[in-house]
Design a protein around this motif. Sequence first.
Motif, PDB file in Angstrom:
ATOM      1  N   ARG A 178      41.083  29.063 -45.769  1.00 39.28           N
ATOM      2  CA  ARG A 178      39.658  29.294 -45.517  1.00 39.28           C
ATOM      3  C   ARG A 178      39.212  30.686 -45.942  1.00 39.28           C
ATOM      4  O   ARG A 178      38.005  30.931 -46.075  1.00 39.28           O
ATOM      5  CB  ARG A 178      39.339  29.061 -44.035  1.00 39.28           C
ATOM      6  CG  ARG A 178      39.293  27.586 -43.646  1.00 39.28           C
ATOM      7  CD  ARG A 178      38.882  27.380 -42.213  1.00 39.28           C
ATOM      8  NE  ARG A 178      39.892  27.899 -41.290  1.00 39.28           N
ATOM      9  CZ  ARG A 178      39.838  27.763 -39.963  1.00 39.28           C
ATOM     10  NH1 ARG A 178      38.799  27.158 -39.412  1.00 39.28           N
ATOM     11  NH2 ARG A 178      40.791  28.247 -39.199  1.00 39.28           N
ATOM     12  N   HIS A 180      39.530  31.729 -48.785  1.00 40.43           N
ATOM     13  CA  HIS A 180      39.017  31.529 -50.140  1.00 40.43           C
ATOM     14  C   HIS A 180      38.126  30.298 -50.258  1.00 40.43           C
ATOM     15  O   HIS A 180      37.317  30.225 -51.183  1.00 40.43           O
ATOM     16  CB  HIS A 180      40.191  31.369 -51.128  1.00 40.43           C
ATOM     17  CG  HIS A 180      40.948  32.629 -51.368  1.00 40.43           C
ATOM     18  ND1 HIS A 180      41.930  32.735 -52.339  1.00 40.43           N
ATOM     19  CD2 HIS A 180      40.892  33.857 -50.779  1.00 40.43           C
ATOM     20  CE1 HIS A 180      42.429  33.952 -52.339  1.00 40.43           C
ATOM     21  NE2 HIS A 180      41.830  34.654 -51.391  1.00 40.43           N
ATOM     22  N   LEU A 181      38.286  29.339 -49.385  1.00 41.99           N
ATOM     23  CA  LEU A 181      37.546  28.077 -49.465  1.00 41.99           C
ATOM     24  C   LEU A 181      36.541  28.022 -48.316  1.00 41.99           C
ATOM     25  O   LEU A 181      36.864  27.605 -47.204  1.00 41.99           O
ATOM     26  CB  LEU A 181      38.504  26.879 -49.393  1.00 41.99           C
ATOM     27  CG  LEU A 181      39.576  26.812 -50.485  1.00 41.99           C
ATOM     28  CD1 LEU A 181      40.509  25.648 -50.235  1.00 41.99           C
ATOM     29  CD2 LEU A 181      38.934  26.706 -51.865  1.00 41.99           C
ATOM     30  N   LEU A 184      35.816  24.639 -46.323  1.00 40.98           N
ATOM     31  CA  LEU A 184      36.907  23.967 -45.626  1.00 40.98           C
ATOM     32  C   LEU A 184      36.712  24.117 -44.121  1.00 40.98           C
ATOM     33  O   LEU A 184      36.351  25.191 -43.636  1.00 40.98           O
ATOM     34  CB  LEU A 184      38.242  24.586 -46.043  1.00 40.98           C
ATOM     35  CG  LEU A 184      39.520  23.821 -45.700  1.00 40.98           C
ATOM     36  CD1 LEU A 184      39.597  22.513 -46.476  1.00 40.98           C
ATOM     37  CD2 LEU A 184      40.743  24.697 -45.990  1.00 40.98           C
ATOM     38  N   PHE A 274      37.271  18.880 -46.081  1.00 40.13           N
ATOM     39  CA  PHE A 274      36.017  19.274 -46.702  1.00 40.13           C
ATOM     40  C   PHE A 274      34.885  18.432 -46.102  1.00 40.13           C
ATOM     41  O   PHE A 274      35.139  17.494 -45.337  1.00 40.13           O
ATOM     42  CB  PHE A 274      36.107  19.094 -48.216  1.00 40.13           C
ATOM     43  CG  PHE A 274      37.015  20.076 -48.884  1.00 40.13           C
ATOM     44  CD1 PHE A 274      36.633  21.396 -49.035  1.00 40.13           C
ATOM     45  CD2 PHE A 274      38.269  19.684 -49.339  1.00 40.13           C
ATOM     46  CE1 PHE A 274      37.472  22.317 -49.634  1.00 40.13           C
ATOM     47  CE2 PHE A 274      39.124  20.599 -49.939  1.00 40.13           C
ATOM     48  CZ  PHE A 274      38.722  21.920 -50.090  1.00 40.13           C
ATOM     49  N   ARG A 282      41.120  21.859 -56.766  1.00 41.06           N
ATOM     50  CA  ARG A 282      40.055  22.762 -57.212  1.00 41.06           C
ATOM     51  C   ARG A 282      40.655  23.867 -58.070  1.00 41.06           C
ATOM     52  O   ARG A 282      41.475  24.663 -57.599  1.00 41.06           O
ATOM     53  CB  ARG A 282      39.313  23.336 -56.011  1.00 41.06           C
ATOM     54  CG  ARG A 282      38.146  24.236 -56.363  1.00 41.06           C
ATOM     55  CD  ARG A 282      37.385  24.655 -55.115  1.00 41.06           C
ATOM     56  NE  ARG A 282      36.683  23.532 -54.507  1.00 41.06           N
ATOM     57  CZ  ARG A 282      36.013  23.609 -53.348  1.00 41.06           C
ATOM     58  NH1 ARG A 282      35.979  24.765 -52.674  1.00 41.06           N
ATOM     59  NH2 ARG A 282      35.392  22.552 -52.861  1.00 41.06           N
ATOM     60  N   TYR A 289      43.758  25.128 -56.086  1.00 46.05           N
ATOM     61  CA  TYR A 289      43.830  24.791 -54.668  1.00 46.05           C
ATOM     62  C   TYR A 289      44.054  23.287 -54.513  1.00 46.05           C
ATOM     63  O   TYR A 289      43.371  22.479 -55.151  1.00 46.05           O
ATOM     64  CB  TYR A 289      42.539  25.179 -53.957  1.00 46.05           C
ATOM     65  CG  TYR A 289      42.261  26.656 -53.958  1.00 46.05           C
ATOM     66  CD1 TYR A 289      42.716  27.474 -52.934  1.00 46.05           C
ATOM     67  CD2 TYR A 289      41.560  27.242 -55.009  1.00 46.05           C
ATOM     68  CE1 TYR A 289      42.475  28.841 -52.947  1.00 46.05           C
ATOM     69  CE2 TYR A 289      41.312  28.606 -55.035  1.00 46.05           C
ATOM     70  CZ  TYR A 289      41.775  29.394 -53.998  1.00 46.05           C
ATOM     71  OH  TYR A 289      41.543  30.754 -54.018  1.00 46.05           O
ATOM     72  N   ASN A 291      44.006  20.869 -51.350  1.00 50.97           N
ATOM     73  CA  ASN A 291      43.681  21.003 -49.932  1.00 50.97           C
ATOM     74  C   ASN A 291      42.774  19.852 -49.480  1.00 50.97           C
ATOM     75  O   ASN A 291      42.370  18.991 -50.259  1.00 50.97           O
ATOM     76  CB  ASN A 291      42.990  22.348 -49.693  1.00 50.97           C
ATOM     77  CG  ASN A 291      43.326  22.947 -48.350  1.00 50.97           C
ATOM     78  OD1 ASN A 291      43.333  22.241 -47.332  1.00 50.97           O
ATOM     79  ND2 ASN A 291      43.598  24.244 -48.320  1.00 50.97           N
TER      80      ASN A 291
END
Length: 326
Positions: A178, A180-181, A184, A274, A282, A289, A291
Motif C-alpha cells: 500500500r 506504492h498502491l 489497494l 482492489f 501492474r 506489481y 497483487n
Amino acid sequence: MNATFTILGSGVAGLSLAAELSERDARIQVIDPNGAPGKHACSWWAGGMLAPECEGVFSEKAVTRHGRKAASWWATHGAGLSQSGTLVVALDRDHNELATFARRLNGAVWLDRDRLVDLEPHLADHFSHALFVESEAHLNPRRTLTRLRKRLEQSGVVFTEDGTPNGQVIDCRGLEARDHLCDLRGVKGEMVTVRSEDVILHRPVRLLHPRFPLYVVPRCNGVFMLGATQIESGERNRATVRSVVELLNAAYALHTAFGEAELLEVGADARPAFPDNLPRIRRTCDRVYVNGLYRHGFMLSPALARMTADLLLEEKEPEDFYEDHR
C-alpha cells in the motif's frame, strides 16, 4: 545469460511466481523480512479451496476461467490435493438461498437425501437436498506453502530477509504494498480451527445463509477449518467475538456435534483487494506489481504467475488483469 528477478514477498503470490520463473531458467531472489511462511502471511489463514465454480457465482468469468487451471498447477508443484469436490447445503428455512445459488452455479448436480448418504453420511440426517460440484478441489495452505518454499530452495531460488534487489523487481507484498498502491485495500477474514471426533466430512462444505455463510474445510485427524467472514477492514491481527460466535453458530447449524468440538485456534488477517476485487499485474517504470488476490489466493496465484512470467520473459501481454502504467 539467464534473466534475473527479485521478488518481494513470499506469500502464495510470491512463491507461485518464483516457481513459474525458476522453471523457465530464470535466476530468482526472494526478499521477505518475515522469513519463512507463517502467521504473518494472510495465505497462512486461507481455506485452501480451489473452487472456481462456486466462486464464480459471485465473481467475474475470468476468475472462474483461470481458477479452473489451479488444481493441476498445484498438483505438479507438490501440493497434496484432495480432489473430492464441493458440497453446498442450506437449512430448510433457507432453501431459496440454495435454489438461487444453483441457478448461478455451473457444473453442479442436485443430490437428494439418498445420494447425500453416499457422499457425506454425517450430513444426511440434517439436510434433505444439496448441490455437488465434483470438479473442485482443496489443499492444506500451510503444508503447501512450506513444501513449495522447500522445493524452491532445493532448485536454487535464494531466500533472504534483507537482501539487495537485483534485476527486475516484482512486488508481491500484499497489503504491505500500500505504500506504492494507493487503491489497494484490506478485506478482513477470520477463521476458527476445531477438532471433533464426532463429525466426518470428506470434502469442503458450504452452508448458505443470508447473514453468515460458512465454509467448513476438513484437514486431517478430525480437524476442521471454519471460515467465511468478510469485513471491510485492513486490521490484521484481531478476531472479534461477534465473528467467532457467528462462525461457531453456523458450524453448529451444519452439524450439532460441532457444539462439543475442541477449539484449537482463532485467527484473522486482511486480504489485499482492489476496488473491483479482481487481481492486478501492474507494470510501472521500475517494477511489476502482482497483487489484489482478495479471497482467491491459491486459486488465482498460478494464473497470475504464468501471465507475469510470460510478460517478463516473452513480452506477451496478459489476457486478463493487466495494467501498463509505464
